[in-house]
Motif scaffolding. Structure first.
Motif, PDB file in Angstrom:
ATOM      1  N   LEU A  30      49.879  50.968  32.824  1.00  0.00           N
ATOM      2  CA  LEU A  30      48.943  49.965  33.348  1.00  0.00           C
ATOM      3  C   LEU A  30      47.512  50.445  33.099  1.00  0.00           C
ATOM      4  CD1 LEU A  30      50.851  49.134  36.661  1.00  0.00           C
ATOM      5  CD2 LEU A  30      50.707  47.716  34.600  1.00  0.00           C
ATOM      6  N   THR A  31      47.132  50.434  31.849  1.00  0.00           N
ATOM      7  CA  THR A  31      45.802  50.883  31.456  1.00  0.00           C
ATOM      8  C   THR A  31      44.783  49.773  31.680  1.00  0.00           C
ATOM      9  OG1 THR A  31      46.058  50.109  29.181  1.00  0.00           O
ATOM     10  CG2 THR A  31      46.854  52.338  29.683  1.00  0.00           C
ATOM     11  N   LEU A  32      43.506  50.128  31.629  1.00  0.00           N
ATOM     12  CA  LEU A  32      42.462  49.116  31.770  1.00  0.00           C
ATOM     13  C   LEU A  32      42.515  48.113  30.631  1.00  0.00           C
ATOM     14  CD1 LEU A  32      39.402  51.225  32.999  1.00  0.00           C
ATOM     15  CD2 LEU A  32      40.767  49.603  34.314  1.00  0.00           C
ATOM     16  N   ALA A  39      43.894  39.762  32.680  1.00  0.00           N
ATOM     17  CA  ALA A  39      42.829  39.021  33.367  1.00  0.00           C
ATOM     18  C   ALA A  39      42.090  38.074  32.434  1.00  0.00           C
ATOM     19  CB  ALA A  39      41.835  39.998  33.991  1.00  0.00           C
ATOM     20  N   ILE A  40      42.343  38.217  31.131  1.00  0.00           N
ATOM     21  CA  ILE A  40      41.574  37.476  30.110  1.00  0.00           C
ATOM     22  C   ILE A  40      40.091  37.706  30.349  1.00  0.00           C
ATOM     23  CG2 ILE A  40      41.374  35.290  28.854  1.00  0.00           C
ATOM     24  CD1 ILE A  40      43.829  34.290  30.300  1.00  0.00           C
ATOM     25  N   CYS A  41      39.737  38.968  30.357  1.00  0.00           N
ATOM     26  CA  CYS A  41      38.375  39.374  30.687  1.00  0.00           C
ATOM     27  C   CYS A  41      37.997  40.585  29.847  1.00  0.00           C
ATOM     28  CB  CYS A  41      38.302  39.719  32.171  1.00  0.00           C
ATOM     29  SG  CYS A  41      36.702  40.315  32.751  1.00  0.00           S
ATOM     30  N   SER A  42      36.777  40.664  29.433  1.00  0.00           N
ATOM     31  CA  SER A  42      36.302  41.814  28.666  1.00  0.00           C
ATOM     32  C   SER A  42      36.550  43.103  29.430  1.00  0.00           C
ATOM     33  CB  SER A  42      34.807  41.667  28.378  1.00  0.00           C
ATOM     34  OG  SER A  42      34.281  42.900  27.943  1.00  0.00           O
ATOM     35  N   LYS A  43      37.091  44.104  28.731  1.00  0.00           N
ATOM     36  CA  LYS A  43      37.362  45.379  29.392  1.00  0.00           C
ATOM     37  C   LYS A  43      36.076  46.056  29.852  1.00  0.00           C
ATOM     38  CE  LYS A  43      37.500  48.060  25.078  1.00  0.00           C
ATOM     39  NZ  LYS A  43      38.337  48.924  24.213  1.00  0.00           N
ATOM     40  N   TYR A  44      34.955  45.637  29.296  1.00  0.00           N
ATOM     41  CA  TYR A  44      33.678  46.225  29.699  1.00  0.00           C
ATOM     42  C   TYR A  44      33.212  45.704  31.058  1.00  0.00           C
ATOM     43  CZ  TYR A  44      33.689  47.524  24.810  1.00  0.00           C
ATOM     44  OH  TYR A  44      34.043  48.038  23.586  1.00  0.00           O
ATOM     45  N   HIS A  45      33.772  44.587  31.479  1.00  0.00           N
ATOM     46  CA  HIS A  45      33.390  43.991  32.755  1.00  0.00           C
ATOM     47  C   HIS A  45      34.533  43.970  33.763  1.00  0.00           C
ATOM     48  CE1 HIS A  45      29.613  42.713  30.984  1.00  0.00           C
ATOM     49  NE2 HIS A  45      30.282  42.187  29.984  1.00  0.00           N
ATOM     50  N   PHE A  46      35.765  44.076  33.253  1.00  0.00           N
ATOM     51  CA  PHE A  46      36.923  43.924  34.123  1.00  0.00           C
ATOM     52  C   PHE A  46      36.921  44.919  35.279  1.00  0.00           C
ATOM     53  CE2 PHE A  46      41.131  45.644  35.184  1.00  0.00           C
ATOM     54  CZ  PHE A  46      41.634  44.556  35.882  1.00  0.00           C
ATOM     55  N   HIS A  47      36.653  46.200  34.996  1.00  0.00           N
ATOM     56  CA  HIS A  47      36.753  47.208  36.053  1.00  0.00           C
ATOM     57  C   HIS A  47      35.754  46.950  37.168  1.00  0.00           C
ATOM     58  CE1 HIS A  47      33.606  48.714  33.431  1.00  0.00           C
ATOM     59  NE2 HIS A  47      33.239  49.590  34.342  1.00  0.00           N
ATOM     60  N   ARG A  48      34.564  46.444  36.822  1.00  0.00           N
ATOM     61  CA  ARG A  48      33.572  46.131  37.854  1.00  0.00           C
ATOM     62  C   ARG A  48      33.978  44.879  38.636  1.00  0.00           C
ATOM     63  NH1 ARG A  48      30.124  47.834  33.553  1.00  0.00           N
ATOM     64  NH2 ARG A  48      28.982  49.742  34.078  1.00  0.00           N
ATOM     65  N   LEU A  49      34.522  43.895  37.928  1.00  0.00           N
ATOM     66  CA  LEU A  49      34.954  42.659  38.575  1.00  0.00           C
ATOM     67  C   LEU A  49      36.088  42.941  39.554  1.00  0.00           C
ATOM     68  CD1 LEU A  49      34.652  39.528  38.571  1.00  0.00           C
ATOM     69  CD2 LEU A  49      36.486  39.475  36.871  1.00  0.00           C
ATOM     70  N   PHE A  50      37.042  43.756  39.120  1.00  0.00           N
ATOM     71  CA  PHE A  50      38.184  44.073  39.979  1.00  0.00           C
ATOM     72  C   PHE A  50      37.720  44.782  41.247  1.00  0.00           C
ATOM     73  CE2 PHE A  50      41.849  46.331  41.563  1.00  0.00           C
ATOM     74  CZ  PHE A  50      42.915  45.482  41.301  1.00  0.00           C
ATOM     75  N   LYS A  51      36.863  45.772  41.100  1.00  0.00           N
ATOM     76  CA  LYS A  51      36.407  46.527  42.273  1.00  0.00           C
ATOM     77  C   LYS A  51      35.562  45.653  43.188  1.00  0.00           C
ATOM     78  CE  LYS A  51      34.608  50.979  43.733  1.00  0.00           C
ATOM     79  NZ  LYS A  51      34.194  52.333  43.299  1.00  0.00           N
ATOM     80  N   TYR A  53      35.983  42.554  43.860  1.00  0.00           N
ATOM     81  CA  TYR A  53      36.839  41.671  44.649  1.00  0.00           C
ATOM     82  C   TYR A  53      37.844  42.430  45.516  1.00  0.00           C
ATOM     83  CZ  TYR A  53      35.151  37.334  42.616  1.00  0.00           C
ATOM     84  OH  TYR A  53      34.362  36.271  42.271  1.00  0.00           O
ATOM     85  N   MET A  54      38.296  43.600  45.045  1.00  0.00           N
ATOM     86  CA  MET A  54      39.361  44.312  45.741  1.00  0.00           C
ATOM     87  C   MET A  54      38.872  45.490  46.560  1.00  0.00           C
ATOM     88  SD  MET A  54      41.917  42.485  45.071  1.00  0.00           S
ATOM     89  CE  MET A  54      43.133  43.530  45.860  1.00  0.00           C
ATOM     90  N   GLY A  55      37.669  45.963  46.293  1.00  0.00           N
ATOM     91  CA  GLY A  55      37.126  47.078  47.052  1.00  0.00           C
ATOM     92  C   GLY A  55      37.544  48.439  46.540  1.00  0.00           C
ATOM     93  N   VAL A  56      38.475  48.483  45.593  1.00  0.00           N
ATOM     94  CA  VAL A  56      38.902  49.731  44.954  1.00  0.00           C
ATOM     95  C   VAL A  56      38.999  49.474  43.457  1.00  0.00           C
ATOM     96  CG1 VAL A  56      40.200  50.596  46.942  1.00  0.00           C
ATOM     97  CG2 VAL A  56      41.360  49.182  45.238  1.00  0.00           C
ATOM     98  N   SER A  57      38.998  50.552  42.685  1.00  0.00           N
ATOM     99  CA  SER A  57      39.140  50.390  41.242  1.00  0.00           C
ATOM    100  C   SER A  57      40.565  49.985  40.891  1.00  0.00           C
ATOM    101  CB  SER A  57      38.793  51.697  40.530  1.00  0.00           C
ATOM    102  OG  SER A  57      39.792  52.676  40.761  1.00  0.00           O
ATOM    103  N   ALA A  58      40.741  49.469  39.680  1.00  0.00           N
ATOM    104  CA  ALA A  58      42.081  49.090  39.235  1.00  0.00           C
ATOM    105  C   ALA A  58      42.997  50.307  39.179  1.00  0.00           C
ATOM    106  CB  ALA A  58      42.002  48.416  37.861  1.00  0.00           C
ATOM    107  N   VAL A  59      42.458  51.452  38.778  1.00  0.00           N
ATOM    108  CA  VAL A  59      43.254  52.679  38.719  1.00  0.00           C
ATOM    109  C   VAL A  59      43.736  53.073  40.116  1.00  0.00           C
ATOM    110  CG1 VAL A  59      43.172  55.152  38.199  1.00  0.00           C
ATOM    111  CG2 VAL A  59      42.143  53.507  36.616  1.00  0.00           C
ATOM    112  N   GLN A  60      42.839  53.002  41.095  1.00  0.00           N
ATOM    113  CA  GLN A  60      43.219  53.324  42.472  1.00  0.00           C
ATOM    114  C   GLN A  60      44.251  52.334  43.007  1.00  0.00           C
ATOM    115  OE1 GLN A  60      39.079  53.238  43.859  1.00  0.00           O
ATOM    116  NE2 GLN A  60      39.347  55.318  44.657  1.00  0.00           N
ATOM    117  N   TYR A  61      44.085  51.059  42.673  1.00  0.00           N
ATOM    118  CA  TYR A  61      45.007  50.030  43.139  1.00  0.00           C
ATOM    119  C   TYR A  61      46.412  50.281  42.594  1.00  0.00           C
ATOM    120  CZ  TYR A  61      46.884  45.420  44.279  1.00  0.00           C
ATOM    121  OH  TYR A  61      47.648  44.405  44.778  1.00  0.00           O
TER     122      TYR A  61
END
Length: 291
Positions: A30-32, A39-51, A53-61
């Motif tokens: 489950l890489t970025l 997510a159909i989202c640029s990987k350059y923005h996805f990690h910031r968008l996920f955090k 909304y979720m309060g944690v990084s995708a890796v932490q989730y």
């Protein structure tokens, strides 16, 4: 100029799609890159968008999702060794698994296996994935047949229900009565845990059983879930979110149905368990008693 406007709801949809994908692909990489494609989202923005909304990084989730499954393995599946559970959770060694588990839950995996501190464990998973509006429930009105059951009463904080469930499991195993593979299992909450003082909350854990229940050290006794008409809907996924299905029955289905409620609490029929399937594959029938 034509602007490509992405609404907040679209962002929520993307994040929930990723959370659902993680839940159903815990054994995969489950890489970025992979998650940003979901997510159909640029990987350059996805990690910031996920955090955001979720309060944690995708890796932490992802790690928390894998540790959640590992927790259930430790508590309810003695056939899995700590080493097996560590590798299944994606850790390179049991030592790395133990460090991560201890850092988050304040218990080593072995301590958790012996005496899980469920209340602290629940606190780590208090934040829920975003809500994105209600899907239409498929509700059926059924005639529920009476069930004679063996039951154990949980009285106290809702986060400690799993401790009581463990006692019921021990009773089943030690007596051979109401075996999980041949009996039905029900849960009966007598109030809303969100609106009930912790020391007043009651939740019965029940397994179908006919006849007397011999006196025992676990406090299991005989009882009945009464027959009657019920609205039934299927809840899929974590038991932690079953309240969403319950609320939707009350809020959306009931006012439009013209039905009246019977004087018995809603209750749950668990069709499978976390020691049998991944949490995302849990299926529970939710019953709303009607006159």
């Amino acid at each position: 100029m034509k602007w490509n406007i992405v609404t907040n709801q679209q962002h929520l949809n993307r994040i929930e799609r990723v959370c659902d994908y993680i839940a159903t692909h815990l054994d995969e990489a489950l890489t970025l890159d992979v998650l940003s494609e979901v997510a159909i989202c640029s990987k350059y923005h996805f990690h910031r968008l996920f955090k955001a909304y979720m309060g944690v990084s995708a890796v932490q989730y992802v790690q928390m999702a894998r540790l959640k499954r590992a927790s259930f393995r430790l508590a309810f599946e003695a056939k899995y060794s700590v080493t097996d559970i560590a590798y299944e959770a994606g850790f390179e060694s049991p030592e790395a698994f133990s460090r991560a588990f201890s850092r988050i839950f304040d218990q080593t995996p072995s301590q958790f296996r012996t005496q899980p501190a469920w209340q602290h464990w629940h606190a780590q998973y208090a934040a829920q994935p975003p809500m994105q509006g209600e899907n239409m429930l498929d509700v059926t009105v059924v005639d529920f047949a009476q069930r004679e059951v063996a039951l154990i009463e949980h009285k106290g904080h809702p986060n400690l229900v799993l401790e009581t469930a463990s006692k019921f499991i021990q009773w089943r195993k030690s007596t051979g009565l109401s075996p999980v593979d041949k009996s039905e299992t029900f849960g009966v909450p007598y109030s809303d845990p969100n609106d009930t003082p912790a020391d007043e909350f009651r939740f019965d854990i029940c397994g179908t059983h006919q006849g007397e229940v011999p006196e025992n050290v676990f406090g299991v006794k005989a009882g009945v879930i009464p027959a009657g008409r019920c609205a039934m809907a299927i809840h899929k996924g974590s038991h932690d979110r079953i309240g969403e299905t319950v609320y939707q029955l009350y809020r959306s289905w009931l006012p439009q149905s013209g039905e009246e409620l019977r004087d018995y609490p809603c209750f749950f029929h668990y069709l499978n368990f976390v020691h049998q399937v991944d949490e995302c594959d849990l299926v529970t029938e939710v019953y709303l008693p009607l006159k």
